[in-house]
Design an enzyme around this catalytic site. Structure first.
Site, PDB file in Angstrom:
ATOM      1  N   ARG A   1       0.856  -1.201   0.000  1.00  0.00           N
ATOM      2  CA  ARG A   1       0.000   0.000   0.000  1.00  0.00           C
ATOM      3  C   ARG A   1       0.888   1.246   0.000  1.00  0.00           C
ATOM      4  NH1 ARG A   1      -4.866  -2.270   1.983  1.00  0.00           N
ATOM      5  NH2 ARG A   1      -6.404  -1.701   0.445  1.00  0.00           N
TER       6      ARG A   1
ATOM      7  N   GLN B   1      -0.707   3.025  -6.008  1.00  0.00           N
ATOM      8  CA  GLN B   1      -2.128   3.327  -5.823  1.00  0.00           C
ATOM      9  C   GLN B   1      -2.991   3.006  -7.049  1.00  0.00           C
ATOM     10  OE1 GLN B   1      -2.644   7.297  -4.286  1.00  0.00           O
ATOM     11  NE2 GLN B   1      -2.321   6.608  -2.191  1.00  0.00           N
TER      12      GLN B   1
ATOM     13  N   ASP C   1      -3.978  -0.584  -7.083  1.00  0.00           N
ATOM     14  CA  ASP C   1      -4.475  -1.117  -5.815  1.00  0.00           C
ATOM     15  C   ASP C   1      -5.880  -1.713  -5.962  1.00  0.00           C
ATOM     16  OD1 ASP C   1      -5.215  -1.686  -3.257  1.00  0.00           O
ATOM     17  OD2 ASP C   1      -4.594   0.228  -2.400  1.00  0.00           O
TER      18      ASP C   1
ATOM     19  N   SER D   1      -8.195  -1.951  -2.819  1.00  0.00           N
ATOM     20  CA  SER D   1      -8.926  -0.715  -2.515  1.00  0.00           C
ATOM     21  C   SER D   1     -10.077  -0.504  -3.488  1.00  0.00           C
ATOM     22  CB  SER D   1      -7.994   0.499  -2.584  1.00  0.00           C
ATOM     23  OG  SER D   1      -7.128   0.500  -1.480  1.00  0.00           O
TER      24      SER D   1
ATOM     25  N   TYR E   1      -1.792  -1.320   8.963  1.00  0.00           N
ATOM     26  CA  TYR E   1      -2.897  -2.242   9.174  1.00  0.00           C
ATOM     27  C   TYR E   1      -3.152  -2.433  10.668  1.00  0.00           C
ATOM     28  CZ  TYR E   1      -2.912  -3.715   4.284  1.00  0.00           C
ATOM     29  OH  TYR E   1      -3.023  -3.753   2.923  1.00  0.00           O
TER      30      TYR E   1
HETATM   31  N1  LIG Z   1      -1.403   4.312   0.912  1.00  0.00           N
HETATM   32  C1  LIG Z   1      -2.265   3.688   0.180  1.00  0.00           C
HETATM   33  O1  LIG Z   1      -2.115   3.660  -0.999  1.00  0.00           O
HETATM   34  C2  LIG Z   1      -3.415   2.973   0.821  1.00  0.00           C
HETATM   35  C3  LIG Z   1      -4.427   2.488   0.013  1.00  0.00           C
HETATM   36  C4  LIG Z   1      -5.479   1.782   0.616  1.00  0.00           C
HETATM   37  C5  LIG Z   1      -5.501   1.586   1.988  1.00  0.00           C
HETATM   38  N2  LIG Z   1      -4.510   2.090   2.736  1.00  0.00           N
HETATM   39  C6  LIG Z   1      -4.502   1.898   4.168  1.00  0.00           C
HETATM   40  O2  LIG Z   1      -4.407   0.507   4.438  1.00  0.00           O
HETATM   41  C7  LIG Z   1      -5.028   0.241   5.658  1.00  0.00           C
HETATM   42  C8  LIG Z   1      -5.961  -0.914   5.546  1.00  0.00           C
HETATM   43  O3  LIG Z   1      -7.064  -0.639   4.695  1.00  0.00           O
HETATM   44  P1  LIG Z   1      -8.093  -1.790   4.309  1.00  0.00           P
HETATM   45  O4  LIG Z   1      -9.402  -1.192   4.026  1.00  0.00           O
HETATM   46  O5  LIG Z   1      -7.513  -2.667   3.276  1.00  0.00           O
HETATM   47  O6  LIG Z   1      -8.170  -2.589   5.678  1.00  0.00           O
HETATM   48  P2  LIG Z   1      -8.619  -4.074   5.988  1.00  0.00           P
HETATM   49  O7  LIG Z   1      -9.609  -4.571   4.988  1.00  0.00           O
HETATM   50  O8  LIG Z   1      -7.418  -4.886   6.289  1.00  0.00           O
HETATM   51  O9  LIG Z   1      -9.413  -3.856   7.376  1.00  0.00           O
HETATM   52  C9  LIG Z   1     -10.582  -3.075   7.441  1.00  0.00           C
HETATM   53  C10 LIG Z   1     -10.571  -2.255   8.710  1.00  0.00           C
HETATM   54  O10 LIG Z   1     -10.819  -3.102   9.844  1.00  0.00           O
HETATM   55  C11 LIG Z   1     -10.156  -2.545  10.938  1.00  0.00           C
HETATM   56  N3  LIG Z   1     -10.099  -3.509  12.047  1.00  0.00           N
HETATM   57  C12 LIG Z   1      -9.288  -4.588  12.192  1.00  0.00           C
HETATM   58  N4  LIG Z   1      -9.548  -5.229  13.352  1.00  0.00           N
HETATM   59  C13 LIG Z   1     -10.571  -4.543  13.959  1.00  0.00           C
HETATM   60  C14 LIG Z   1     -11.290  -4.718  15.155  1.00  0.00           C
HETATM   61  N5  LIG Z   1     -11.035  -5.725  15.995  1.00  0.00           N
HETATM   62  N6  LIG Z   1     -12.253  -3.819  15.460  1.00  0.00           N
HETATM   63  C15 LIG Z   1     -12.536  -2.787  14.621  1.00  0.00           C
HETATM   64  N7  LIG Z   1     -11.888  -2.576  13.460  1.00  0.00           N
HETATM   65  C16 LIG Z   1     -10.917  -3.441  13.125  1.00  0.00           C
HETATM   66  C17 LIG Z   1      -8.816  -2.139  10.348  1.00  0.00           C
HETATM   67  O11 LIG Z   1      -8.162  -1.185  11.165  1.00  0.00           O
HETATM   68  C18 LIG Z   1      -9.232  -1.568   9.000  1.00  0.00           C
HETATM   69  O12 LIG Z   1      -9.432  -0.166   9.039  1.00  0.00           O
HETATM   70  C19 LIG Z   1      -5.636   1.526   6.079  1.00  0.00           C
HETATM   71  O13 LIG Z   1      -4.704   2.180   6.902  1.00  0.00           O
HETATM   72  C20 LIG Z   1      -5.784   2.294   4.816  1.00  0.00           C
HETATM   73  O14 LIG Z   1      -5.866   3.683   5.023  1.00  0.00           O
HETATM   74  C21 LIG Z   1      -3.459   2.759   2.174  1.00  0.00           C
END
Ligand SMILES: NC(=O)c1ccc[n+]([C@@H]2O[C@H](COP(=O)([O-])OP(=O)(O)OC[C@H]3O[C@@H](n4cnc5c(N)ncnc54)[C@H](O)[C@@H]3O)[C@@H](O)[C@H]2O)c1
Length: 385
Positions: A134, A139, A142, A145, A239
């Site tokens: 990520r 991006q 991705d 996402s 994460y």
């Molecule tokens: N830089 C980039 O290009 C980029 C792009 C996409 C996502 N991200 C980041 O990646 C990270 C993960 O995104 P995602 O949507 O793939 O996550 P994911 O699908 O792995 O998880 C979904 C959400 O569940 C939450 N979670 C996990 N355990 C939990 C619990 N017990 N109770 C409540 N919530 C809980 C996580 O914190 C996360 O926000 C985030 O920080 C997001 O901002 C970055």
């Protein structure tokens, strides 16, 4: 950097990206859209698609032809000419067997141990987009996402339909109807999109995530962040980390009241490579009012609610629990459009002047490459994405 991978031995010498219909009946997405074909043509990359590839997603054969794709009458005709096969799901043993030696496979899902071994035996090179780091440079590729965005949007619409209530506050001659109360657990990409969609429909939305950094994002969408006195360490790469049993029990206790008050609960909590955290207990479901709905987007990895059954609808004391197995495929047109863009961006990284160049010093290539010229890359078996 590695030299270009040798072209596979196969009929014809045109450089072709092939896309064939997905094998799973539930998978309505296509890895290439007409727009994707046009974009790749602009980069000098020709495409062959199996006739009917995009029908379920709303893209007829004529649109692929108009975009300059070649049309193959069946999967074999496309596979046997593929320099690169692009897919949503993992290639089947039959598909692998029909690919020319040295071909490259790009899928969204990571192959399991059997498929990885089959890809290696066939001497192929395989990439899985779900392993993409990520980082900002990645991006445009991705796919996790882009597909989570579709899933979050669709989950909000499903919740709105199944909750059987008005989401906005309505003021009518017969009196005022209060807005629906929605709770979203997990405010990653899917959760934030679900929040935004429920807010646009006028619902009163609350959200919780173990990562405190999400508070600002939740509030910027006009929802209330549920603050809980729970210290949770952040995991690697932004994460979440898996909770200990003790912390999870505390979390369940702290969320009880918010769950009981909601008309619709959308859960998206996930920890990469781990089963979904069980957050909503049977007792919490029983505390919701009859007619309330739970949409559990974590169903494919075990579910955030202990009553969730993937692909099924469970009714417990009048509360409906929905565990969609493949939410992005429920909106196949936008899901395919976005995925095909992710695919094209990735191909633009690994194709140079008509040749595949696998530069394992590149962070993106290194993370996504599962099998390289028939060799399983080290760490792949142990590290699920
Ligand atoms: N830089 C980039 O290009 C980029 C792009 C996409 C996502 N991200 C980041 O990646 C990270 C993960 O995104 P995602 O949507 O793939 O996550 P994911 O699908 O792995 O998880 C979904 C959400 O569940 C939450 N979670 C996990 N355990 C939990 C619990 N017990 N109770 C409540 N919530 C809980 C996580 O914190 C996360 O926000 C985030 O920080 C997001 O901002 C970055």
């Amino acid at each position: 950097m590695d030299s270009a991978d040798p072209a596979p031995r196969g009929p014809g010498d045109t450089f072709l990206v092939a896309a064939v219909s997905e094998v799973s009946a539930e998978e309505r997405r296509a890895a290439l859209t007409p727009a994707g074909v046009r974009r790749l043509a602009g980069a000098g990359i020709g495409c062959v698609v199996q006739s009917g590839l995009g029908i379920a997603a709303g893209f007829p054969d004529e649109d692929y032809l108009a975009a300059d794709a070649q049309l193959a009458p069946d999967a074999h005709a496309a596979l046997s000419r593929a320099r690169i096969l692009v897919k949503v799901g993992v290639p089947t043993p039959a598909e692998i067997a029909q690919l020319p030696e040295g071909a490259v496979v790009l899928s969204l899902s990571s192959p399991g141990p059997d498929a990885t071994a089959a890809l290696a035996r066939a001497g192929l090179t395989a990439f899985a987009l779900e392993r993409l780091p990520r980082i900002s440079r990645a991006q445009a590729m991705d796919a996790l996402s882009s597909q989570a965005t579709v899933a979050g949007y669709w989950a909000a619409l499903l919740a709105a339909e199944r909750a059987g209530r008005f989401f906005p506050m309505l003021m009518t001659a017969a009196g005022t109807v209060p807005p629906a109360r929605v709770l979203v657990i997990g405010a990653g990409v899917a959760g934030l999109q679900a929040i935004a969609t429920c807010r646009r429909l006028g619902a009163m939305v609350e959200a919780y995530d173990v990562r405190p950094a999400t508070k600002q994002e939740v509030e910027s969408l006009g929802a209330r962040f549920v603050e809980l006195p729970l210290e949770v360490e952040e995991g690697e790469g932004g994460y979440a980390r898996e909770l200990t049993d003790e912390t999870r029990t505390r979390l369940q206790k702290l969320l009880e009241e918010r769950v009981a008050a909601s008309d619709a609960l959308i859960t998206t909590a996930a920890v990469p490579g781990r089963p979904a955290p069980r957050i909503v207990t049977e007792a919490m479901v029983a505390s919701m009012h009859p007619g309330a709905v739970i949409v559990d987007l974590a169903a494919p990895s075990g579910g955030n609610c202990e009553l969730t059954r993937a692909g099924e609808e469970v009714v417990h004391r009048g509360v409906t629990i929905l565990g969609p197995r493949n939410a992005p495929a429920m909106m196949p047109a936008p899901a395919s459009e976005l995925y095909a863009r992710n695919v094209a961006a990735f191909l633009e990284l690994i194709v140079e002047e008509g040749r595949v160049v696998v530069d394992v010093d590149d962070e993106i290539v290194a993370a996504t490459c599962v099998v390289r010229r028939g060799e399983v890359r080290s760490g792949v078996a142990e590290t699920a994405p």
